[in-house]
Every structure is written in C-alpha cells, then in structure tokens.
Design an enzyme around this catalytic site. Structure first.
Site, short mmCIF file in Angstrom:
data_model
loop_
_atom_site.label_atom_id
_atom_site.label_comp_id
_atom_site.label_asym_id
_atom_site.label_seq_id
_atom_site.Cartn_x
_atom_site.Cartn_y
_atom_site.Cartn_z
CB CYS A 137 44.52 49.38 41.57
SG CYS A 137 43.44 49.58 40.16
CG ASP A 139 43.60 48.73 36.45
OD1 ASP A 139 42.81 47.88 37.56
OD2 ASP A 139 43.45 49.02 37.26
CG ASP A 193 45.66 45.76 38.33
OD1 ASP A 193 45.27 45.37 37.36
OD2 ASP A 193 45.91 47.69 38.21
CG HIS A 194 43.30 43.66 40.41
ND1 HIS A 194 41.78 43.52 39.53
CD2 HIS A 194 43.78 44.67 41.19
CE1 HIS A 194 42.05 44.78 39.68
NE2 HIS A 194 42.89 46.19 40.02
#
Length: 515
Positions: free
Chosen positions: A53, A13, A326-327
């Site tokens: 998210c 994450d 996710d990013h």
C-alpha cells in the site's frame, strides 16, 4: 460567475482490474461505477507502480516511480523533498480533505524524537487535511460505532477484530468468509466515510473543494455486511487460476517458492493465519472470492450515493471524478493471497475518469486501450486544475485521452516494482544472504511480453499471447533468448530516462540559474 472546479479522488484497496461489471465480469455488480464509466472514460490497461500500500500510494500521490520516491515498504518515510498532489493543489487555493487513509509515514528529519507521528507508520499525506483519518486504529469510525451502541475492540486489542464475522449467521454449508459483519451496512466503515465526505462537501457552500475518499474495502479480512455477504453465490464463482499444485507453481521461480511457503499479509478472515493459505479448501476459496465481490458491491453502492448527492446539489458537472486502486489482489490465483506476486493480479487495477468539461463530451463512454499508470493521476488532476505539472513528475496527464486527442508518442508498456526486504526477518530461508538492496524486482509489460527482473535472482519472461495466465517462464528458453535481452535493455533504458531530475537540468551561471 467563475465556475467551480471540484475534485473527488476515490481509491479502493486491493481492487483487481477486471472487477467491474461493465467489463463483463460474471459475478461482480458495480452499476454505479458502470454508470460513471458510461459518462466518463474507462482505462482498460491501467497499472499500479508498486506494492504494497504505502509504496503504491506514494507513486499515486507524487507521480513518481518507486526508484525515485524510495518508499519501499509500509512504514518507509516519504522524503520531505517530494511534492505531491495535495501540496500542489494547495497552491491553487484548495484544502484537500482526506476521508480514510494515505498510508504515508512522515519524514523523521522534520520532527522531534518524541513526536507522535514517529510512532505511527501511517500518517496523513503532507498537504492533506485529515478530516476523517482512518489510520490503523479506525478511531473516528470506532467513536461513531460506540455512539450507536456497538462494542468495539478495546485499546490495546487488535482493531481488526471489528471485522470478526458474526458466526451466529453462517449459512448452511458456506465457506469461512460467508458470515456477515456484526455491524450493519449503514454503519460500516465504507458508509461512515462516505457520509462524512458528503457532510464536508455540503459545508463548503459555493467554494471549490478537493476530497480524497480512500476506502478500506475490498482489503482483507474478507467480510461484508448484510446483504452484500450473500450477494454472490459461491457456487457461481470461477475457481482460482493456478497450477495443478503449489509445488508446481513454486518450481517456476525462487520468489514464488519463497512466498508460497512464507506468506505474509493480512489474514483472509479473523481467526485464520496467513500460514494456512495453502490449506484453504475449494469451498473456502470460492466463498472468499464471492465475499470479495460483495465488498466491492458495497463500495460501489456508496460511490453511487456520493454521485447522486453531487447531482442533487448541482455539483456533478463541476467535479472531476477519479476512481482507481492502490494495487490488486491475487485472490488465490497462482496459489497466492495478498499483493506480493509478480503477476498481473497484483499490479493491474481499474481506472475510471469522469471529466465534466465540454471538450470531453465526445469521449464519454469510451474505453482507452493505451497503457496508463497510477503515476499519471497526479499530473492529470493538476492539469485539470490549471496547474503546472512539476518537472520531476514521472507520470503524464491523461487529459489528451479524455478529450480524444491522445499523444501519438504515448508509452507502449507499463512498469511496476516490488521491494521485498520486509521478508528478510523470517528466519533461515531462500532470502538468507541477500542484502535489503537485493530484495527487489521490477516489471516491464506490453501487449505481448512481460519481463520481471530480480536484483539477485534469474528473471521471469512470459509470452502473453501463448500464456496469458503467466504459467510458463521462458527466460531460459533458447527461442526467447534475444527477446529476453531486448526487454532487459528496454528496462535499463526506461530507468536511465526516469532518474531523479529535480536539479539535473539546472545550471548555475554568471547570470544566475538557468534551466
């Protein structure tokens, strides 16, 4: 005997793309992910399609761009009509098992008004079994910690208090994020869900399985258990890449000005407020980055434990392993924290895929420079499982790249989006007067240029050859006028060719429906 085909989908994450030691990062130590890349394929130009998210994970799981799945914020329900990687895998006989979280809010139209899921912004992706569901209360991990004698936040208290640093173990002249966690590395959330995933795999016997390991780290608050908190010396960490001052940075664009002065996001350390971000000292910036890298090292070590177990149990060569995020995380670049900037630090993320099939032997250890996107993960997994890829899918299977036979007409740019309507409720600001539907931006980026379109504001345009760190907006530069128009048209063409097509190619005829 039919060969097993197992899947491990691993997500970190807020993991920035360059944070792998195999890419030559000066501080990050990821030997196990490096080894996975050496035995698989590393995708150098891989991007998330949305932030934060929930929107990003919706693209990852459904293979859809945000303008099709319409999860625009954390807590936005995922429309029940959309299929996803778990639902499709179930059609092949799998029971996808979640260890961590998917940040999925349930469609309220499916549920009675008093249903518990309608009080939870983060539920489990439809089709996945929440074997260890680590929602925003960390309940299964807290149960494990209590059984081991740890004190955990009481019901009603902020569960993120578990990440409060142990100030009794601060080092001399260290930054705010140096002190380690109260819990040991063996008892961390990262270790806990890894242990539980291994137990689940062992319980499957000779059957095929599908595991999704969704790690919290390196998401803030930035804090790591010993020894990872001290693994990287803050003095060795390069400083953030940013303009000479927040004011100079803010002058580039109204959104940058707004966000720098109205930060939203998880506090970088328990006891600190996001409103303090512009006052962070150089020492604290460097320590924050060092701690972030240490958190990554802990995740890497646990991925190494999982892979070692797969080898020991003769399952490694039956298992597709995918690692991504996710990013990203701004981490002080452009004076920002979190994942709300238009810059590459927010959207550029890692991807490693290890396909065990024999026809992938010639690509092991290679690096792909084609642009790939998180919407490609779902079709890649389904392709490997021998399933049809849903016609609605915006992503493309990467199996050609894994076999050394990438399609000649592969995409030549990537696309990302951010919807910032959640920021509207922060009082009289530069957002005042905008409707929720005007609070969005879309990005198109290739090897040379990057165009960022805002619904209600002027665009950004960067010449990445001359300005790789994205400091100089050329959108109003007469020398770039034709180029800006060209990229605006490219974005429009991309949108037109990626509208929802679930029924668009079906016709009802006297002979029945035809495609």
């Amino acid at each position: 005997m039919t060969r097993r085909r197992n899947v491990v989908l691993i997500t970190g994450d807020q993991w920035r793309w360059e944070c792998l030691s195999v890419l030559g990062h000066p501080c990050v130590r990821t030997p196990h992910l490096d080894a996975l890349a050496a035995d698989g394929v590393l995708f150098r130009r891989h991007y998330a399609q949305a932030t934060p998210c929930a929107p990003s994970r919706a693209s990852l799981y459904t293979g859809l761009y945000q303008h099709n799945h319409r999860v625009v914020a954390n807590g936005t329900p995922l429309d029940r009509r959309h299929t996803n990687v778990a639902l499709e895998a179930r059609k092949a006989g799998y029971a996808p098992a979640l260890f961590g979280y998917t940040d999925t809010a349930q469609d309220p139209r499916d549920l009675p008004p008093d249903h518990a899921a309608l009080r939870k912004p983060y539920s489990v992706l439809p089709g996945m079994d929440g074997i260890v569901e680590m929602g925003d209360d960390f309940a299964p991990w807290f149960d494990d910690l209590r059984a081991k004698g740890y004190a955990v936040p009481a019901p009603g208290d902020d569960p993120r208090g578990i990440f409060a640093p142990d100030r009794g173990r601060d080092g001399a002249d260290t930054g705010a994020t140096f002190a380690p966690t109260y819990f040991s590395a063996e008892d961390s959330a990262t270790a806990f869900i890894t242990d539980e995933a291994i137990k689940h795999i062992d319980a499957q016997g000779d059957g095929s399985w599908f595991v999704h390991l969704s790690y919290w780290s390196p998401h803030p608050p930035f804090v790591a258990p010993e020894p990872y908190n001290a693994m990287v010396d803050a003095a060795d960490v390069p400083p953030p890449v940013r303009a000479s001052s927040p004011a100079v940075e803010a002058a580039m664009h109204p959104w940058i000005d707004y966000f720098l002065n109205n930060p939203l996001g998880t506090d970088y350390s328990v006891g600190h407020e996001a409103s303090d971000n512009l006052d962070i000292s150089d020492r604290d910036w460097r320590q924050m980055r060092a701690t972030y890298y240490g958190m990554m090292a802990e995740v890497d070590a646990n991925i190494g434990r999982l892979i070692a177990h797969l080898r020991e149990t003769d399952q490694y060569d039956d298992t597709l392993i995918v690692f991504t995020s996710d990013h990203g995380e701004q981490l002080g670049d452009h004076w920002m924290l979190a994942k709300y900037g238009p810059f590459d630090q927010t959207f550029h993320i890692p991807l490693i895929v290890r396909d065990p099939d024999a026809d992938c032997a010639t690509t092991r250890g290679t690096v792909v420079d084609d642009f790939t996107e998180n919407v490609d993960i779902m079709p890649t997994i389904l392709d490997w499982l021998g399933r049809d890829i849903p016609i609605v899918c915006d992503g493309l299977s990467l199996r050609g790249h894994l076999r050394g036979a990438a399609p000649a007409d592969w995409r030549r740019e990537v696309h990302s989006a951010f919807d910032f309507r959640d920021f509207l409720d922060q009082g009289e600001t530069s957002l005042t007067g905008l409707t929720p539907e005007q609070c969005n931006m879309m990005v198109i980026r290739d090897t040379r240029y990057k165009y960022v379109h805002f619904a209600a504001w002027p665009p950004l345009f960067f010449d990445l050859d001359d300005d790789p760190d994205e400091f100089h907006n050329r959108a109003e530069d007469p020398d770039y006028r034709d180029r800006v128009l060209d990229y605006a048209q490219r974005m429009l063409n991309w949108r037109l060719t990626h509208d929802d097509r679930v029924l668009a190619n079906i016709r009802i005829t006297p002979a029945g429906p035809i495609t």
